[in-house]
Design a protein around this motif. Structure first.
Motif, PDB file in Angstrom:
ATOM      1  N   LYS A  22      84.545 106.343  15.230  1.00  0.00           N
ATOM      2  CA  LYS A  22      85.799 107.003  15.276  1.00  0.00           C
ATOM      3  C   LYS A  22      87.065 106.350  15.625  1.00  0.00           C
ATOM      4  O   LYS A  22      88.004 106.800  14.806  1.00  0.00           O
ATOM      5  CB  LYS A  22      85.462 108.598  16.276  1.00  0.00           C
ATOM      6  N   SER A  23      87.230 105.774  16.749  1.00  0.00           N
ATOM      7  CA  SER A  23      88.619 105.137  17.144  1.00  0.00           C
ATOM      8  C   SER A  23      88.683 104.043  16.008  1.00  0.00           C
ATOM      9  O   SER A  23      89.899 103.721  15.581  1.00  0.00           O
ATOM     10  CB  SER A  23      88.233 104.468  18.338  1.00  0.00           C
ATOM     11  N   THR A  24      87.696 103.378  15.490  1.00  0.00           N
ATOM     12  CA  THR A  24      87.835 102.385  14.563  1.00  0.00           C
ATOM     13  C   THR A  24      88.436 103.043  13.345  1.00  0.00           C
ATOM     14  O   THR A  24      89.577 102.254  12.658  1.00  0.00           O
ATOM     15  CB  THR A  24      86.764 101.507  14.255  1.00  0.00           C
ATOM     16  N   LEU A  84      96.855 107.845  20.548  1.00  0.00           N
ATOM     17  CA  LEU A  84      95.724 107.098  20.612  1.00  0.00           C
ATOM     18  C   LEU A  84      95.090 107.296  22.042  1.00  0.00           C
ATOM     19  O   LEU A  84      95.344 108.215  22.980  1.00  0.00           O
ATOM     20  CB  LEU A  84      96.234 105.473  20.851  1.00  0.00           C
ATOM     21  N   GLU A  85      93.852 106.820  21.881  1.00  0.00           N
ATOM     22  CA  GLU A  85      92.652 106.886  23.097  1.00  0.00           C
ATOM     23  C   GLU A  85      93.481 106.681  24.323  1.00  0.00           C
ATOM     24  O   GLU A  85      93.114 107.740  25.200  1.00  0.00           O
ATOM     25  CB  GLU A  85      91.586 106.068  22.756  1.00  0.00           C
ATOM     26  N   ASN A  86      94.109 105.670  24.666  1.00  0.00           N
ATOM     27  CA  ASN A  86      94.453 105.361  26.011  1.00  0.00           C
ATOM     28  C   ASN A  86      96.080 105.488  26.196  1.00  0.00           C
ATOM     29  O   ASN A  86      96.635 105.024  26.947  1.00  0.00           O
ATOM     30  CB  ASN A  86      94.308 103.960  26.393  1.00  0.00           C
ATOM     31  N   MET A  93      94.756 112.470  16.033  1.00  0.00           N
ATOM     32  CA  MET A  93      94.590 112.266  17.703  1.00  0.00           C
ATOM     33  C   MET A  93      93.120 111.987  18.073  1.00  0.00           C
ATOM     34  O   MET A  93      92.244 112.444  17.434  1.00  0.00           O
ATOM     35  CB  MET A  93      94.731 113.849  18.252  1.00  0.00           C
ATOM     36  N   ASP A  94      93.213 111.027  18.833  1.00  0.00           N
ATOM     37  CA  ASP A  94      91.978 110.311  19.042  1.00  0.00           C
ATOM     38  C   ASP A  94      91.221 110.829  20.615  1.00  0.00           C
ATOM     39  O   ASP A  94      91.689 110.520  21.745  1.00  0.00           O
ATOM     40  CB  ASP A  94      91.983 108.860  19.288  1.00  0.00           C
ATOM     41  N   GLU A  95      90.559 111.708  20.548  1.00  0.00           N
ATOM     42  CA  GLU A  95      89.825 112.582  21.596  1.00  0.00           C
ATOM     43  C   GLU A  95      90.730 112.930  22.748  1.00  0.00           C
ATOM     44  O   GLU A  95      90.696 112.345  23.810  1.00  0.00           O
ATOM     45  CB  GLU A  95      88.863 111.469  22.254  1.00  0.00           C
ATOM     46  N   PRO A  96      91.779 113.831  22.478  1.00  0.00           N
ATOM     47  CA  PRO A  96      92.817 114.133  23.401  1.00  0.00           C
ATOM     48  C   PRO A  96      91.957 115.012  24.622  1.00  0.00           C
ATOM     49  O   PRO A  96      92.434 115.001  25.533  1.00  0.00           O
ATOM     50  CB  PRO A  96      93.505 114.975  22.675  1.00  0.00           C
TER      51      PRO A  96
HETATM   52 MG   LIG Z   1      86.533 106.411  20.561  1.00  0.00          MG
END
Ligand SMILES: [Mg+2]
Ligand SMILES: Nc1ncnc2c1ncn2[C@@H]1O[C@H](COP(=O)(O)OP(=O)(O)O)[C@@H](O)[C@H]1O
Length: 245
Positions: A47-49, A89-91, A166-169
């Protein structure tokens, strides 16, 4: 042809990975104008990729990415932001030592490069996340994880996107903060924002997305249409099959 041009995002059969490591395999999906779409899948599904490939942080090795009909696959990340892709992003990637206000003003300044009809202002994003009103001059690193997540979303909005990715907010957030974020996403939907939300929490995805794709081992293995959400949540079949639940 017209439907293609109106589509906010169209990904056609892309491959991507890290050097010799192939991660995404012929991934295809679309997000319509004013549509909210979720990508769900277990840890490591890719997913993040996929998010990195969409925002230009990772090159694709096959296929094409189009925004409103125009191919953007070769554009660097800052150009895709200018084309209206806002990313959380994730972070989070905020400037921790700078104040909330400074983080937001930097985005606001970059957002001026985009000619758009309904501009998000600082007042708008503070309206969306009211806690910020009293924290504008606090250093971002002093905020809680949930507050930082809200600043990251606010910053993405000030870049004046028409597609918010949005990546896993929800990761690591307390339920109460999560409610704030879900409500804000709901408001953005009402305002016509197109949304691509990566989310492991299927119930949350069902709440904020019209439609979803299930990703497993770097492939889209299933599409969930609007009328199927209830069944997916009730039967638990998708969760068992793809999310290790
Ligand atoms: Mg991810
Ligand atoms: N920088 C990287 N270098 C090499 N492999 C990576 C890198 N980032 C992620 N991967 C691998 O790619 C796969 C998908 O990861 P990721 O996209 O982060 O999945 P998800 O976001 O769905 O949890 C995993 O097998 C992971 O180990």
């Amino acid at each position: 042809m017209t439907t293609m041009a109106r589509e906010m995002l169209r990904i056609d059969s892309i491959d991507a990975g890290y050097g010799p490591i192939a991660v995404l395999h012929q991934v295809s999906l679309s997000v319509g104008a004013n549509e909210s779409v979720a990508i769900i899948g277990a840890n490591g599904a890719g997913k993040s990729t996929l998010v990195r490939a969409v925002c230009g942080l990772l090159p694709i090795t096959a296929g094409a990415i189009r925004k409103q009909g125009a191919e953007i696959s070769a554009l660097p990340s800052h150009r895709r932001a200018r084309e209206g892709i806002g990313i959380v992003l994730e972070n989070r990637h905020l400037f921790g030592e700078l104040s909330v206000r400074k983080n937001l003003e930097l985005a606001e300044w970059h957002g001026l490069h985009r000619a758009v009809e309904r501009r998000f202002t600082l007042a708008d994003v503070v309206g969306l996340f009211p806690f910020m009103a009293s924290r504008l001059d606090a250093a971002v690193q002093l905020l809680s994880g949930g507050e930082q997540q809200m600043v990251a979303i606010a910053r993405a909005l000030l870049l004046q996107p028409d597609l918010l990715v949005m990546d896993e907010p929800s990761t690591g957030l307390a339920p109460k903060v999560l409610r704030h974020i879900v409500e804000a996403v709901g408001t953005l939907r009402e305002r016509g924002m197109s949304i691509l939300l990566v989310e492991q929490n299927v119930a949350l995805a069902a709440e904020v997305a019209d439609r979803a794709y299930v990703m497993s081992l770097g492939r889209i293995v299933r599409e969930i249409h609007p009328s199927e959400w209830a069944g997916v949540l009730d039967s638990g079949e998708v969760l068992r099959a793809y999310l290790g639940a």
